[in-house]
Design an enzyme around this catalytic site. Structure first.
Site, PDB file in Angstrom:
ATOM      1  N   ASP A 224       0.766  -1.283  -0.022  1.00  0.00           N
ATOM      2  CA  ASP A 224       0.185  -0.016  -0.070  1.00  0.00           C
ATOM      3  C   ASP A 224       1.069   1.266  -0.117  1.00  0.00           C
ATOM      4  O   ASP A 224       0.433   2.309   0.530  1.00  0.00           O
ATOM      5  CB  ASP A 224      -0.853  -0.033   1.160  1.00  0.00           C
ATOM      6  CG  ASP A 224      -1.754  -1.153   1.191  1.00  0.00           C
ATOM      7  OD1 ASP A 224      -2.147  -1.628   2.246  1.00  0.00           O
ATOM      8  OD2 ASP A 224      -2.303  -1.515  -0.084  1.00  0.00           O
TER       9      ASP A 224
HETATM   10  N1  LIG Z   1       2.926  -6.640  -3.029  1.00  0.00           N
HETATM   11  C1  LIG Z   1       1.600  -5.898  -2.688  1.00  0.00           C
HETATM   12  N2  LIG Z   1       0.420  -6.627  -2.530  1.00  0.00           N
HETATM   13  C2  LIG Z   1      -0.684  -6.267  -2.452  1.00  0.00           C
HETATM   14  C3  LIG Z   1      -0.778  -4.859  -2.352  1.00  0.00           C
HETATM   15  C4  LIG Z   1       0.292  -4.011  -2.332  1.00  0.00           C
HETATM   16  O1  LIG Z   1       0.216  -2.746  -2.131  1.00  0.00           O
HETATM   17  N3  LIG Z   1       1.547  -4.525  -2.643  1.00  0.00           N
HETATM   18  N4  LIG Z   1      -2.084  -4.170  -2.031  1.00  0.00           N
HETATM   19  C5  LIG Z   1      -2.825  -5.151  -1.440  1.00  0.00           C
HETATM   20  C6  LIG Z   1      -4.436  -4.935  -1.108  1.00  0.00           C
HETATM   21  N5  LIG Z   1      -4.618  -4.822   0.375  1.00  0.00           N
HETATM   22  C7  LIG Z   1      -5.110  -3.601   0.671  1.00  0.00           C
HETATM   23  O2  LIG Z   1      -5.461  -2.845  -0.163  1.00  0.00           O
HETATM   24  C8  LIG Z   1      -4.308  -5.712   1.321  1.00  0.00           C
HETATM   25  C9  LIG Z   1      -4.628  -7.056   1.085  1.00  0.00           C
HETATM   26  C10 LIG Z   1      -4.014  -8.143   1.965  1.00  0.00           C
HETATM   27  C11 LIG Z   1      -3.691  -7.707   3.175  1.00  0.00           C
HETATM   28  C12 LIG Z   1      -3.433  -8.774   4.060  1.00  0.00           C
HETATM   29  O3  LIG Z   1      -3.014  -8.597   5.125  1.00  0.00           O
HETATM   30  N6  LIG Z   1      -3.659  -9.987   3.579  1.00  0.00           N
HETATM   31  C13 LIG Z   1      -3.448 -11.342   4.341  1.00  0.00           C
HETATM   32  C14 LIG Z   1      -4.469 -12.379   4.016  1.00  0.00           C
HETATM   33  C15 LIG Z   1      -5.738 -11.706   4.017  1.00  0.00           C
HETATM   34  C16 LIG Z   1      -6.956 -12.826   3.688  1.00  0.00           C
HETATM   35  O4  LIG Z   1      -6.445 -14.005   3.353  1.00  0.00           O
HETATM   36  O5  LIG Z   1      -7.955 -12.679   3.857  1.00  0.00           O
HETATM   37  C17 LIG Z   1      -2.041 -11.776   3.804  1.00  0.00           C
HETATM   38  O6  LIG Z   1      -1.973 -11.724   2.693  1.00  0.00           O
HETATM   39  O7  LIG Z   1      -1.261 -12.046   4.855  1.00  0.00           O
HETATM   40  C18 LIG Z   1      -3.408  -6.402   3.432  1.00  0.00           C
HETATM   41  C19 LIG Z   1      -3.661  -5.632   2.499  1.00  0.00           C
HETATM   42  C20 LIG Z   1      -3.023  -6.418  -2.449  1.00  0.00           C
HETATM   43  N7  LIG Z   1      -1.765  -6.986  -2.755  1.00  0.00           N
END
Ligand SMILES: Nc1nc2c(c(=O)[nH]1)N[C@@H](CN(C=O)c1ccc(C(=O)N[C@@H](CCC(=O)O)C(=O)O)cc1)CN2
Length: 281
Positions: A224
């Site tokens: 983000d």
């Molecule tokens: N490398 C990046 N990947 C993603 C970004 C980014 O900026 N750089 N933006 C995100 C979207 N996002 C908020 O907008 C976001 C998505 C997911 C998470 C998170 O903590 N996900 C957990 C799992 C959640 C689940 O399984 O329900 C995780 O991945 O451990 C935080 C922010 C999209 N990807």
């Protein structure tokens, strides 16, 4: 053969760029219809977007040596050819449906080549028509590398030029973010840099904010923190629960993501270090 062409470029700023571009177009018999430019005195980068009427292949051929000489990042393309777009979604499909609707009415000139989700199709609130291929790509921490390889294969097999994370709630690996640099747009459901990461509406509620917002940005390895393309906000009150914020946020997310995707598709968005230059429509 005369048609409308779109020339976009960015390069290190120096005197004479516009003169050189205009002269090259003129020598090829191309007529400039619209031009926008910006020279960033902080980063020393210059940005130019030109819509012209002319022979695209002739202009492209004549411009190549100019681009070489100025070390330009550049494109000359037919703006009437829709970009091929892959949309990734998790469970919340309001942004996905909005993008599909805007594509169907011709507002977003894109071909949605596929939709992929880490959840099954029937987990979505809206039943999707079968005219766009849907790929269920489940993921866990243990299978993330394999699942991202499946996404990469999908991108390569469909020729997707842009990937849109329409509330795709998985963090892309650094490798994947690098592979998609400059061609992956995410909608974050807060007014960044506030409330990065997961559950931003709950974070906002706990903080007692009086405005909520959404931010569309290019995806980088820094969660983000990618270059911002579009943002918007709406007022909220002390009486709004997290659920009310989520509901009020949906409209903001939809319009912000659409605005960002449109700017990218129209060649109005440029990477400028950790920021962007976005020319008005
Ligand atoms: N490398 C990046 N990947 C993603 C970004 C980014 O900026 N750089 N933006 C995100 C979207 N996002 C908020 O907008 C976001 C998505 C997911 C998470 C998170 O903590 N996900 C957990 C799992 C959640 C689940 O399984 O329900 C995780 O991945 O451990 C935080 C922010 C999209 N990807």
């Amino acid at each position: 053969m005369t048609a409308q062409g779109l020339l976009t470029l960015s390069c290190e700023d120096r005197p004479g760029i516009v003169a050189e571009v205009a002269g090259t177009l003129s020598r090829e018999g191309a007529n400039i219809l619209e031009a926008q430019q910006f020279g960033d005195e902080e980063t020393g980068r210059f940005f130019l977007r030109v819509v012209f009427a002319g022979d695209l292949s002739a202009v492209r051929g004549a411009f190549a040596p100019v681009a070489e000489r100025f070390s330009m990042d550049w494109t000359v393309r037919d703006p009437s050819v829709p970009a091929r777009v892959l949309i990734l979604v998790s469970k919340f499909d309001h942004c996905l449906i909005d993008l599909l609707y805007r594509q169907r009415i011709g507002e977003l000139k894109m071909d949605v080549v596929a939709i992929a989700s880490n959840h099954p199709k029937d987990a979505l609130a809206h039943s999707l028509a079968d005219d766009v291929p849907f790929h269920h790509l489940p993921v866990t921490a243990a299978t993330k590398e394999k699942q991202e390889a499946q996404i990469r294969t999908l991108i390569e097999e469909t020729g997707a030029e842009l990937v849109v994370l329409a509330r795709y709630m998985q963090i892309l690996s650094d490798e994947m973010a690098a592979y998609l640099a400059g061609r992956c747009i995410n909608i974050h459901h807060s007014f960044l840099p506030g409330f990065k990461g997961a559950r931003p509406y709950h974070q906002a509620h706990a903080r007692g904010v009086k405005m909520i917002g959404a931010t569309a940005h290019y995806v980088t390895g820094d969660l983000d923190e990618g270059p911002i393309l579009a943002q918007d906000v709406e007022p909220i009150t002390h009486a709004d629960s997290p659920g009310a914020l989520i509901a009020k946020g949906r409209d903001i997310e939809r319009r912000v993501l659409a605005r960002a995707v449109q700017a990218h598709l129209e060649g109005r968005a440029f990477l400028n270090g950790s920021k962007t230059v976005v020319f008005s429509d």
